[in-house]
Scaffold this motif. Structure first.
Motif, PDB file in Angstrom:
ATOM      1  N   HIS A  67      -2.372   5.901  -2.589  1.00 58.37           N
ATOM      2  CA  HIS A  67      -3.283   6.929  -2.083  1.00 58.37           C
ATOM      3  C   HIS A  67      -2.600   8.271  -1.807  1.00 58.37           C
ATOM      4  N   GLN A  81     -13.851   3.401  -5.507  1.00 58.92           N
ATOM      5  CA  GLN A  81     -14.083   1.964  -5.417  1.00 58.92           C
ATOM      6  C   GLN A  81     -15.468   1.684  -5.993  1.00 58.92           C
ATOM      7  N   SER A 141      -9.150 -13.566   3.129  1.00 61.51           N
ATOM      8  CA  SER A 141      -9.717 -13.330   4.462  1.00 61.51           C
ATOM      9  C   SER A 141     -10.898 -14.233   4.805  1.00 61.51           C
ATOM     10  N   LEU A 165     -14.600   5.071   2.247  1.00 60.86           N
ATOM     11  CA  LEU A 165     -13.619   4.155   2.815  1.00 60.86           C
ATOM     12  C   LEU A 165     -12.314   4.892   3.095  1.00 60.86           C
ATOM     13  N   PRO A 166     -11.637   4.556   4.180  1.00 62.44           N
ATOM     14  CA  PRO A 166     -10.358   5.222   4.469  1.00 62.44           C
ATOM     15  C   PRO A 166      -9.366   5.022   3.323  1.00 62.44           C
ATOM     16  N   LYS A 167      -8.813   6.114   2.839  1.00 62.54           N
ATOM     17  CA  LYS A 167      -7.931   6.007   1.677  1.00 62.54           C
ATOM     18  C   LYS A 167      -6.628   5.277   1.987  1.00 62.54           C
ATOM     19  N   VAL A 168      -6.240   5.205   3.253  1.00 60.72           N
ATOM     20  CA  VAL A 168      -4.977   4.546   3.602  1.00 60.72           C
ATOM     21  C   VAL A 168      -5.000   3.052   3.299  1.00 60.72           C
ATOM     22  N   TYR A 169      -6.167   2.482   3.011  1.00 58.74           N
ATOM     23  CA  TYR A 169      -6.262   1.070   2.642  1.00 58.74           C
ATOM     24  C   TYR A 169      -5.699   0.791   1.251  1.00 58.74           C
ATOM     25  N   TYR A 170      -5.492   1.836   0.452  1.00 58.57           N
ATOM     26  CA  TYR A 170      -5.200   1.645  -0.962  1.00 58.57           C
ATOM     27  C   TYR A 170      -3.801   2.099  -1.351  1.00 58.57           C
ATOM     28  N   LYS A 171      -3.153   1.263  -2.144  1.00 60.33           N
ATOM     29  CA  LYS A 171      -1.827   1.576  -2.670  1.00 60.33           C
ATOM     30  C   LYS A 171      -1.914   2.803  -3.581  1.00 60.33           C
TER      31      LYS A 171
END
Length: 141
Positions: free
Chosen positions: A81, A6, A29, A73-79
């Motif tokens: 991953h 990122q 947001s 950053l937690p990778k699970v936030y991203y498509k």
């Protein structure tokens, strides 16, 4: 394809010998933040930062500087991953500053922008990673 990193970009201007920092409010947001986004394919960090600034604000800049400030950053936030095998849980976010001479034309990702003093930007920014990068940039200027 989304790359496993990122970028965070702080555009700035010097107005009346004082730095002004450009931040934007996200449309989805309402959060105030620096411009940011993920790398694509085989882009370098700087290439991704240039592209993201152009896509989100239609700005080009000069005197790009990579800041020392960074976060994970937690990778699970991203498509996508699931295919990032070299990053088990987190992806790095690299911070940049850039001087710009124009005001932005925002993409639909953002609803408004502000040119802020260090103090105002510090109060508006939600994420610690943004505030740390802003602090470093302000110290450099």
């Amino acid at each position: 394809m989304r790359a496993p990193f990122q970028v965070l970009i702080f555009p700035c201007q010097i107005v009346d010998c004082k730095p002004k920092f450009l931040i934007a409010r996200r449309s989805d947001s309402g959060i105030w933040q620096a411009f940011s986004g993920g790398g694509e394919d085989n882009e370098s960090w700087l290439e991704a930062a240039n592209r993201e600034l152009a896509e989100e604000a239609q700005l080009t800049g000069f005197n790009w500087q990579k800041l020392d400030a960074m976060c994970m950053l937690p990778k699970v936030y991203y498509k996508g991953h699931e295919s990032w095998s070299n990053h088990s849980y987190v992806v790095p976010e690299y911070s940049f500053s850039v001087q710009v001479s124009d005001s932005p034309i925002l993409s639909l990702e953002h609803s408004e922008y502000r040119w802020c003093s260090f103090q105002e930007a510090s109060e508006l920014l939600k994420f610690d990673s943004n505030r740390v990068a802003l602090w470093e940039l302000n110290e450099r200027l």
